[in-house]
Design a protein around this motif. Structure first.
Motif, PDB file in Angstrom:
ATOM      1  N   THR A  74       0.675  -1.506  -0.102  1.00 32.11           N
ATOM      2  CA  THR A  74      -0.041  -0.029   0.275  1.00 32.11           C
ATOM      3  C   THR A  74       0.426   0.813  -0.048  1.00 32.11           C
ATOM      4  OG1 THR A  74      -0.404  -0.005   2.268  1.00 32.11           O
ATOM      5  CG2 THR A  74      -1.768  -1.316   0.927  1.00 32.11           C
ATOM      6  N   ILE A  75       0.350   2.729  -0.547  1.00 29.85           N
ATOM      7  CA  ILE A  75       0.507   3.417  -0.431  1.00 29.85           C
ATOM      8  C   ILE A  75       1.308   3.536   1.670  1.00 29.85           C
ATOM      9  CG2 ILE A  75       1.209   5.568  -0.589  1.00 29.85           C
ATOM     10  CD1 ILE A  75       1.274   4.506  -3.435  1.00 29.85           C
ATOM     11  N   PRO A  76       2.957   4.217   1.536  1.00 29.05           N
ATOM     12  CA  PRO A  76       2.781   4.491   3.203  1.00 29.05           C
ATOM     13  C   PRO A  76       2.691   6.183   3.127  1.00 29.05           C
ATOM     14  CG  PRO A  76       5.143   4.508   1.605  1.00 29.05           C
ATOM     15  CD  PRO A  76       3.715   4.111   0.167  1.00 29.05           C
ATOM     16  N   ASN A  77       1.991   5.253   4.721  1.00 24.26           N
ATOM     17  CA  ASN A  77       2.011   7.455   5.195  1.00 24.26           C
ATOM     18  C   ASN A  77       3.365   8.084   5.258  1.00 24.26           C
ATOM     19  OD1 ASN A  77       0.744   9.498   6.818  1.00 24.26           O
ATOM     20  ND2 ASN A  77       0.298   8.064   8.246  1.00 24.26           N
ATOM     21  N   LEU A  78       2.809   9.488   4.753  1.00 25.45           N
ATOM     22  CA  LEU A  78       4.225  10.016   4.641  1.00 25.45           C
ATOM     23  C   LEU A  78       3.798  11.418   5.162  1.00 25.45           C
ATOM     24  CD1 LEU A  78       6.861   8.918   1.314  1.00 25.45           C
ATOM     25  CD2 LEU A  78       7.168   8.448   4.212  1.00 25.45           C
ATOM     26  N   GLY A  79       3.066  11.326   6.413  1.00 21.33           N
ATOM     27  CA  GLY A  79       2.362  12.423   6.876  1.00 21.33           C
ATOM     28  C   GLY A  79       1.335  13.731   5.889  1.00 21.33           C
ATOM     29  N   ASN A  80       1.974  14.806   5.285  1.00 21.50           N
ATOM     30  CA  ASN A  80       1.056  15.603   4.289  1.00 21.50           C
ATOM     31  C   ASN A  80       1.734  15.547   2.556  1.00 21.50           C
ATOM     32  OD1 ASN A  80      -0.144  16.943   6.832  1.00 21.50           O
ATOM     33  ND2 ASN A  80       0.802  18.452   6.627  1.00 21.50           N
ATOM     34  N   GLN A  81       2.161  14.327   2.312  1.00 24.82           N
ATOM     35  CA  GLN A  81       3.036  14.165   0.921  1.00 24.82           C
ATOM     36  C   GLN A  81       2.006  13.202   0.380  1.00 24.82           C
ATOM     37  OE1 GLN A  81       5.739  14.839   0.150  1.00 24.82           O
ATOM     38  NE2 GLN A  81       6.376  15.542   2.304  1.00 24.82           N
ATOM     39  N   GLU A  82       1.095  14.011  -0.192  1.00 24.98           N
ATOM     40  CA  GLU A  82      -0.161  13.401  -0.963  1.00 24.98           C
ATOM     41  C   GLU A  82      -0.383  14.071  -2.023  1.00 24.98           C
ATOM     42  OE1 GLU A  82      -3.332  11.652   1.836  1.00 24.98           O
ATOM     43  OE2 GLU A  82      -2.540  10.311   2.198  1.00 24.98           O
ATOM     44  N   PRO A  83      -1.229  14.840  -2.962  1.00 25.40           N
ATOM     45  CA  PRO A  83      -1.399  12.696  -3.065  1.00 25.40           C
ATOM     46  C   PRO A  83      -0.516  11.939  -4.143  1.00 25.40           C
ATOM     47  CG  PRO A  83      -2.368  14.440  -4.870  1.00 25.40           C
ATOM     48  CD  PRO A  83      -1.603  14.803  -4.028  1.00 25.40           C
ATOM     49  N   PHE A  84      -0.384  11.028  -4.103  1.00 27.59           N
ATOM     50  CA  PHE A  84       0.633  10.111  -5.285  1.00 27.59           C
ATOM     51  C   PHE A  84       0.416   9.303  -6.054  1.00 27.59           C
ATOM     52  CE2 PHE A  84       2.420   9.962  -0.223  1.00 27.59           C
ATOM     53  CZ  PHE A  84       3.566   9.874  -0.193  1.00 27.59           C
ATOM     54  N   GLU A 126       5.680   8.750  -6.727  1.00 27.47           N
ATOM     55  CA  GLU A 126       6.320   9.904  -6.832  1.00 27.47           C
ATOM     56  C   GLU A 126       4.955  11.084  -6.766  1.00 27.47           C
ATOM     57  OE1 GLU A 126       6.634  11.739 -11.291  1.00 27.47           O
ATOM     58  OE2 GLU A 126       8.069  10.541 -10.592  1.00 27.47           O
ATOM     59  N   ASN A 127       5.056  12.311  -6.550  1.00 26.00           N
ATOM     60  CA  ASN A 127       4.610  13.453  -6.420  1.00 26.00           C
ATOM     61  C   ASN A 127       5.401  14.411  -6.590  1.00 26.00           C
ATOM     62  OD1 ASN A 127       5.569  14.244  -3.897  1.00 26.00           O
ATOM     63  ND2 ASN A 127       3.650  13.594  -2.442  1.00 26.00           N
ATOM     64  N   GLU A 128       4.535  15.814  -5.794  1.00 23.60           N
ATOM     65  CA  GLU A 128       5.704  16.236  -6.392  1.00 23.60           C
ATOM     66  C   GLU A 128       6.135  16.832  -6.098  1.00 23.60           C
ATOM     67  OE1 GLU A 128       2.686  20.408  -5.335  1.00 23.60           O
ATOM     68  OE2 GLU A 128       1.466  19.850  -7.393  1.00 23.60           O
ATOM     69  N   GLU A 129       7.026  15.763  -4.656  1.00 23.17           N
ATOM     70  CA  GLU A 129       8.447  16.909  -4.021  1.00 23.17           C
ATOM     71  C   GLU A 129       9.131  15.629  -3.680  1.00 23.17           C
ATOM     72  OE1 GLU A 129       6.492  17.066  -0.366  1.00 23.17           O
ATOM     73  OE2 GLU A 129       5.309  19.281  -1.450  1.00 23.17           O
ATOM     74  N   ILE A 130       8.676  14.311  -3.719  1.00 23.33           N
ATOM     75  CA  ILE A 130       9.318  13.131  -3.908  1.00 23.33           C
ATOM     76  C   ILE A 130       9.178  11.702  -4.751  1.00 23.33           C
ATOM     77  CG2 ILE A 130       9.983  13.263  -0.948  1.00 23.33           C
ATOM     78  CD1 ILE A 130       7.706  11.032  -0.515  1.00 23.33           C
ATOM     79  N   ALA A 143      -4.245   0.692 -11.609  1.00 25.19           N
ATOM     80  CA  ALA A 143      -3.861   1.517 -12.815  1.00 25.19           C
ATOM     81  C   ALA A 143      -2.357   2.408 -12.130  1.00 25.19           C
ATOM     82  CB  ALA A 143      -4.917   2.483 -12.538  1.00 25.19           C
ATOM     83  N   LEU A 144      -1.649   2.707 -13.490  1.00 20.22           N
ATOM     84  CA  LEU A 144      -1.109   4.049 -13.488  1.00 20.22           C
ATOM     85  C   LEU A 144      -1.309   5.285 -14.181  1.00 20.22           C
ATOM     86  CD1 LEU A 144       1.829   2.497 -16.291  1.00 20.22           C
ATOM     87  CD2 LEU A 144       2.090   2.691 -13.227  1.00 20.22           C
ATOM     88  N   GLU A 145      -0.726   5.968 -13.285  1.00 24.39           N
ATOM     89  CA  GLU A 145      -1.442   7.852 -13.481  1.00 24.39           C
ATOM     90  C   GLU A 145      -2.252   8.164 -13.016  1.00 24.39           C
ATOM     91  OE1 GLU A 145       0.980   9.876 -14.157  1.00 24.39           O
ATOM     92  OE2 GLU A 145       2.523   8.227 -15.625  1.00 24.39           O
ATOM     93  N   GLU A 146      -3.175   7.579 -12.064  1.00 16.12           N
ATOM     94  CA  GLU A 146      -3.984   7.504 -11.081  1.00 16.12           C
ATOM     95  C   GLU A 146      -3.503   7.967  -9.559  1.00 16.12           C
ATOM     96  OE1 GLU A 146      -7.801   4.632  -8.888  1.00 16.12           O
ATOM     97  OE2 GLU A 146      -7.377   4.452 -11.144  1.00 16.12           O
ATOM     98  N   GLU A 147      -4.161   9.002  -9.353  1.00 18.74           N
ATOM     99  CA  GLU A 147      -4.476   9.337  -7.608  1.00 18.74           C
ATOM    100  C   GLU A 147      -4.312   8.358  -6.787  1.00 18.74           C
ATOM    101  OE1 GLU A 147      -5.312  13.665  -6.879  1.00 18.74           O
ATOM    102  OE2 GLU A 147      -3.736  14.314  -8.660  1.00 18.74           O
ATOM    103  N   LEU A 148      -3.445   8.489  -5.759  1.00 14.49           N
ATOM    104  CA  LEU A 148      -3.295   7.628  -4.843  1.00 14.49           C
ATOM    105  C   LEU A 148      -2.976   8.427  -3.485  1.00 14.49           C
ATOM    106  CD1 LEU A 148      -1.336   4.815  -5.974  1.00 14.49           C
ATOM    107  CD2 LEU A 148      -3.646   4.777  -6.478  1.00 14.49           C
ATOM    108  N   THR A 149      -3.706   7.643  -2.590  1.00  9.83           N
ATOM    109  CA  THR A 149      -3.327   8.200  -1.058  1.00  9.83           C
ATOM    110  C   THR A 149      -3.401   7.515  -0.149  1.00  9.83           C
ATOM    111  OG1 THR A 149      -5.507   8.000  -0.711  1.00  9.83           O
ATOM    112  CG2 THR A 149      -5.559  10.136  -1.201  1.00  9.83           C
ATOM    113  N   THR A 150      -2.899   7.609   0.726  1.00  8.61           N
ATOM    114  CA  THR A 150      -2.024   6.593   2.064  1.00  8.61           C
ATOM    115  C   THR A 150      -2.972   6.022   2.430  1.00  8.61           C
ATOM    116  OG1 THR A 150      -0.845   8.781   3.074  1.00  8.61           O
ATOM    117  CG2 THR A 150      -1.041   6.615   4.257  1.00  8.61           C
ATOM    118  N   GLY A 151      -2.462   4.810   2.253  1.00  5.37           N
ATOM    119  CA  GLY A 151      -3.129   3.644   2.452  1.00  5.37           C
ATOM    120  C   GLY A 151      -3.672   2.638   1.413  1.00  5.37           C
TER     121      GLY A 151
END
Length: 121
Positions: A50-60, A83-87, A104-112
Motif C-alpha cells: 500500500t501507499i505508505p504514510n509520509l505525513g502531508n505527502q499526498e496525492p501519490f 511519486e508526487n510533486e516533492e518526492i 492503474a498507472l497515473e492515478e492519484e492515490l492516497t495513504t493506505g
C-alpha cells in the motif's frame, strides 16, 4: 560526596543506570552478528503493498511498474515507482513471489491505497 566523585572517576565500569551496560560487559557477551533476522512467509500467502504514510505527502501517482501481473519477483526487486510533486519512492519486494494484481498507472492515490498484491512462492 567525595567518595561518589572518586567512584565515578576511577571506577567507570561500575554501572550507574540499571538499564545500561559498560563497554567491558558488552565485550564479554557472545556475538550474534552472524545471525540475521529473517521473517518466514508461508507459501501461498498473499501480501498487499500500500501507499505508505509520509505525513502531508499526498496525492501519490504510480508512474511505472517494472513487473506485470503473472511475473515472478525476487526479494529485493524494485516493483514500481511512486511519486508526487516533492518526492519519488521505489517500492521494493521483501520476498520471492508472483504478482497477482496492480493498480492503474497515473492515478492519484492516497495513504493506505493498495498498489499491488503478491503471492508468496
Amino acid at each position: 560526596m567525595i567518595k561518589k566523585i572518586i567512584n565515578r572517576l576511577f571506577f567507570p565500569e561500575k554501572e550507574r543506570n540499571p538499564n545500561s551496560r559498560t563497554e567491558r560487559a558488552v565485550q564479554k557477551e557472545p556475538s550474534n552478528s552472524n545471525q540475521t533476522n529473517t521473517v518466514a512467509f508461508k507459501k501461498g500467502e498473499i501480501h498487499t503493498f500500500t501507499i505508505p504514510n509520509l505525513g502531508n505527502q499526498e496525492p501519490f501517482i504510480v508512474t511505472q511498474f517494472y513487473y506485470k501481473p503473472g511475473d515472478v519477483v525476487k526479494a529485493g526487486a524494485i516493483l514500481c515507482e511512486i511519486e508526487n510533486e516533492e518526492i519519488t519512492i521505489e517500492m521494493e519486494s521483501y520476498f520471492y513471489g508472483k504478482i497477482i494484481a496492480t493498480c492503474a498507472l497515473e492515478e492519484e492515490l492516497t495513504t493506505g491505497t493498495e498498489i499491488l498484491k503478491i503471492e508468496v512462492l
